[in-house]
Design an enzyme around this catalytic site. Structure first.
Site, PDB file in Angstrom:
ATOM      1  N   GLU A   1      49.748 167.522  -6.968  1.00  0.00           N
ATOM      2  CA  GLU A   1      50.760 168.919  -7.041  1.00  0.00           C
ATOM      3  C   GLU A   1      50.746 170.034  -6.335  1.00  0.00           C
ATOM      4  OE1 GLU A   1      51.098 169.885 -11.243  1.00  0.00           O
ATOM      5  OE2 GLU A   1      52.070 168.079 -11.811  1.00  0.00           O
TER       6      GLU A   1
ATOM      7  N   GLU B   1      52.024 161.252 -13.852  1.00  0.00           N
ATOM      8  CA  GLU B   1      51.599 161.752 -15.164  1.00  0.00           C
ATOM      9  C   GLU B   1      53.043 162.445 -15.980  1.00  0.00           C
ATOM     10  OE1 GLU B   1      49.662 166.089 -15.275  1.00  0.00           O
ATOM     11  OE2 GLU B   1      48.810 165.194 -13.194  1.00  0.00           O
TER      12      GLU B   1
HETATM   13  C1  GAL Z   1      49.608 168.804 -14.739  1.00  0.00           C
HETATM   14  C2  GAL Z   1      48.868 168.554 -14.018  1.00  0.00           C
HETATM   15  C3  GAL Z   1      47.289 167.775 -14.471  1.00  0.00           C
HETATM   16  C4  GAL Z   1      48.207 168.487 -15.968  1.00  0.00           C
HETATM   17  C5  GAL Z   1      49.219 168.417 -17.285  1.00  0.00           C
HETATM   18  C6  GAL Z   1      49.354 168.820 -17.507  1.00  0.00           C
HETATM   19  O1  GAL Z   1      50.883 169.773 -13.210  1.00  0.00           O
HETATM   20  O2  GAL Z   1      49.308 167.615 -12.634  1.00  0.00           O
HETATM   21  O3  GAL Z   1      46.641 168.064 -13.771  1.00  0.00           O
HETATM   22  O4  GAL Z   1      47.639 170.344 -15.671  1.00  0.00           O
HETATM   23  O5  GAL Z   1      50.179 169.597 -15.410  1.00  0.00           O
HETATM   24  O6  GAL Z   1      50.362 168.289 -18.052  1.00  0.00           O
END
Ligand code: GAL
Length: 777
Positions: A364, A437
């Protein structure tokens, strides 16, 4: 020859210059993997373990060192170390998540060596992932194994073995040393130990047994070198398989496979990162055999070799990633460290057939043309066979990698969209696309959260899986995340825990695990994700009753009376799931029998009650209201009578609680049962990952999962009782003797000591006593 240096170190949680010449006098004896400070399960200060500490190991060399090159290796420590051998300073080293190798030839002695590691575990803004906020704790200690190895003066390193589905196999390496005569050969062995082929650098194997997720067949390559300095054999495991990420999906051995997976953090309660080989393997086992996913992303750093080895054995695909979190450091040091992480990650992990892509971009982070061009180039040079991936949280970004990874947090509520239409992700145009994710902070769910949140959490995971299946354009989707994990105060729920896992931090399941498990067909799954306890439900109204399952149908019984057979019926909501959940809309069924009313109306009244049980009495349909009005006036039924029947058949507020039995059938056979109802007597379910611990490279561990159930097997999800644990024999309990259940569940961790024998564990919870014996070999 490799010699392990993991047992019997001396440790002190400070440093004194006197240790360099005279050793640690007042240290404690410890084994590696080690954390400098065990932390409580939650609510602690992360500064407590960010200290300078000292480790000392006295050892003799087992192999003859004359005319040998000697390499000392740390698989990983957190974070920086000054290392001395026999009072000589070897240098300053930084690790974090990658190995450190030091040539100690000429300094190491045959006998009486003293190694001193002065470790600084504080977060350094010049080393990734540090420099800004990070949503994970990085803990401390020499937390992966240490070894020392002897080689002939001319030897090889960085062996790279790669096999594809056409049977091509290629072995390369870097030669070190200057012996004039140098030769080598490679021997390929199958899983039964049969020699398949002897070759030099490259070979084509006719009809190799391919490696795949369903049949993870592994071969072994022995690389044998001979030179004027002697001979040496190196062993590398490999598999024959081909991978392709395309704009129409992911292909393994030319067969399309929708990637369905979870992100994994490597931390554990109490011990932090210092988890031994079998705990690493345990996580891979859970992902493959309990949750049933086909891919895991090692977010956000290179993980243990033991974890990757187990993924190779299980057929669990892996996407790795260099350390980082949103932030790119500006300093030269930080940027060099990033490149070194890429280099070491690729070299160390490229032999694993399970590995399908190298994650070379800080999770990110913003675009950084210069840095990421270099990172990509380096990864491709070191591994020309695997694609690179970069993970973003924005849709329009310069794509330097081969795959556009996107963290898609569009899912807000379970019935809203699951995933964004991939065509809207501009940066991924005409490129392979993978959702890396989803969910996470969109649906934080503690093991102690109320039932609604847990139900919602599970349905939302299903919603996203549904959308991932819907879009041919995406190679798949990897959810956030495998288990709850420790995090900095800037994140989580204020207690240093991010409750985003489908398992809790102790690897015990939340309902959401079943979203994944129900979508495979290797083992039966049936999770009733709705609460049948009226007291928890607003207005004592049941709300939708979902059974998340891969069964063909489910039968429901109430107090042993048959209610009905229910089939997967949520195709409208989840049109792209192989196994959509079952929504039960009748909890009264044929049980309604009242002589005051003719039998021909019973079924219809039962329907009204079932509807009201789920939607509330005030919300029954107009037709139902008219019908019940007719019954009341025609048969002189008072409203009080209607309510009394309600209590009798539905059993909500004011009624006597009922037992609900769900039976899942597959191919006509009963495969699963769940009984939910009032609980009177209780038991403690004890399941251990291992009963035999083997001391090999280092100590071994068992995770013992404790679940407080009623006699029907229902999890007592609000139990927070204290468990007393006593151990004796050659084992150690990680943490305190008193530990408390967390949402009715807990795992305790047992490590072997460097002795053989029988360890005894006594677990007491109120009047329940459980005893387990563990063999240490
Ligand atoms: C994302 C990040 C993860 C975790 C996640 C929580 O933005 O890549 O490491 O923080 O959010 O939802």
């Amino acid at each position: 020859m490799k010699q392990n240096l993991n047992f019997d170190w001396k440790y002190k949680d400070t440093f004194n210059p006197d240790y360099i010449s005279h050793g640690i006098k007042d240290g404690v004896s410890i084994d590696i993997p080690h954390t400098v400070k065990e932390v409580p399960y939650n609510y602690f200060n992360e500064k407590d373990y960010q200290i300078i500490s000292s480790y000392e190991k006295v050892f003799d060399m087992e192999d003859d060192i004359v005319d040998k090159v000697i390499i000392l290796r740390f698989d990983a420590f957190m974070l920086k170390a000054r290392i001395y051998l026999n009072e000589e300073m070897l240098g300053f080293y930084q690790s974090g998540y990658v190995p450190v190798e030091i040539d100690v030839t000429g300094i190491v002695k045959q006998k009486g060596n003293r190694l001193l590691v002065v470790l600084d575990s504080s977060e350094d803004p010049d080393i990734p992932p540090f420099g800004y906020a990070v949503d994970y704790l990085t803990f401390s200690g020499i937390y992966r194994e240490v070894s020392i190895s002897t080689h002939p003066k001319t030897y090889i390193k960085d062996i790279f073995v790669y096999g594809d589905m056409s049977g091509n196999i290629k072995v390369s390496f870097t030669k070190v040393g200057d012996s004039k005569s140098f030769d080598f050969k490679n021997e390929l062995y199958d899983m039964d130990g049969n020699l398949v082929s002897t070759f030099r650098g490259e070979e084509n194997i006719k009809s190799p047994h391919l490696w795949s997720v369903d049949d993870p067949y592994l071969y072994t390559v022995k690389t044998i070198i001979t030179s004027g300095d002697g001979t040496e054999t190196y062993v590398t495991r490999t598999g024959f398989r081909s991978i392709k990420f395309t704009t129409t999906g992911f292909y393994l051995n030319d067969k399309k496979l929708k990637l369905r997976g979870l992100n994994r953090h490597q931390s554990y309660p109490i011990m932090g990162y210092a988890a031994s080989k079998s705990l690493q393997e345990d996580d891979a086992n859970l992902l493959k055999n309990m949750i049933g996913v086909n891919v895991v992303r090692t977010s956000h750093y290179p993980q243990s070799e033991h974890f990757l080895n187990r993924c190779d054995e299980l057929g669990l695909l892996v996407i790795n990633e260099i350390p980082g979190w949103q932030h790119i450091g500006e300093s030269k040091k930080w940027r060099e460290a990033y490149l070194e992480d890429v280099r070491l990650m690729v070299i160390n992990e490229r032999n694993h057939p399970c590995l399908i892509a190298h994650g070379v971009r800080i999770d990110e982070s913003q675009d950084d043309h210069a840095l990421y061009s270099e990172g990509n180039k380096l990864a491709h040079e070191l591994d020309p066979y695997r694609p690179t991936i970069g993970v973003r949280n924005f849709t329009d970004s310069e794509l330097l990698e081969d795959i556009y990874g996107y963290n898609d947090f569009s899912n807000w509520q379970f019935d809203s969209i699951g995933l964004m239409n991939p065509n809207k992700v501009k940066g991924a145009k005409n490129k392979p696309y993978l959702v890396t994710e989803y969910l996470g902070h969109m649906g934080p769910t503690k093991p102690t959260s109320d039932q609604f949140l847990k139900t919602d959490h599970c349905l939302r995971h299903l919603r996203v899986i549904n959308d991932s299946n819907k879009y041919d354009r995406t190679c798949g989707a990897i959810g956030w995340c495998f288990s709850d994990y420790h995090t900095h105060a800037d994140f989580g729920t204020g207690d240093h825990i991010c409750p985003h896992g489908v398992l809790d931090i102790n690897r015990n399941p939340k309902h959401a695990y079943a979203a994944y498990a129900s979508q495979q067909d290797k083992f039966p799954v049936m999770e009733v994700i709705s609460n049948m306890k009226p007291g928890e439900l607003s207005g004592a109204i049941f709300s939708d009753i979902y059974v998340v399952t891969n069964c063909d149908y489910v039968e429901l019984y109430k107090n042993d009376e048959f209610i009905g057979k229910f089939y997967p019926n949520t195709q409208k909501l989840f049109p792209n799931l192989e196994h959509p959940p079952i929504l039960i809309d009748d909890i009264v069924g044929p049980t309604f029998k009242e002589d005051k009313i003719p039998e021909k109306y019973w079924k219809k009244i039962a329907k009204c009650y079932s509807y009201a049980a789920i939607h509330g009495f005030d919300n029954i349909t107009f037709k139902m209201k008219v019908f019940l009005g007719f019954i009341m006036s025609r048969y002189k039924i008072s409203y009080a009578q209607l309510v009394a029947w309600w209590n009798k058949y539905v059993g909500s507020w004011g009624g006597i609680a009922k037992f609900y039995k769900f039976i899942g059938y597959k191919d006509g056979k009963e495969v699963k049962q769940a009984v939910l109802g009032p609980s009177k007597t209780f038991r403690l379910e004890v399941k251990q990952s291992k009963l035999v611990l083997e001391n090999k490279e280092t100590y071994d561990s068992s995770r013992i999962s404790l679940r407080y159930l009623d006699t029907n097997g229902e999890l007592m999800q609000y139990a927070s009782k204290v468990v007393h644990i006593e151990v004796s024999g050659p084992i150690r309990l990680v943490g305190d003797n008193y530990q408390s259940l967390l949402g009715g569940q807990l795992s305790i961790y047992i490590n072997s000591l460097n002795k053989k024998g029988t360890g005894k564990i006594k677990i007491t919870l109120e009047d329940i006593v459980k005893e387990i014996q563990i063999e240490v070999r």
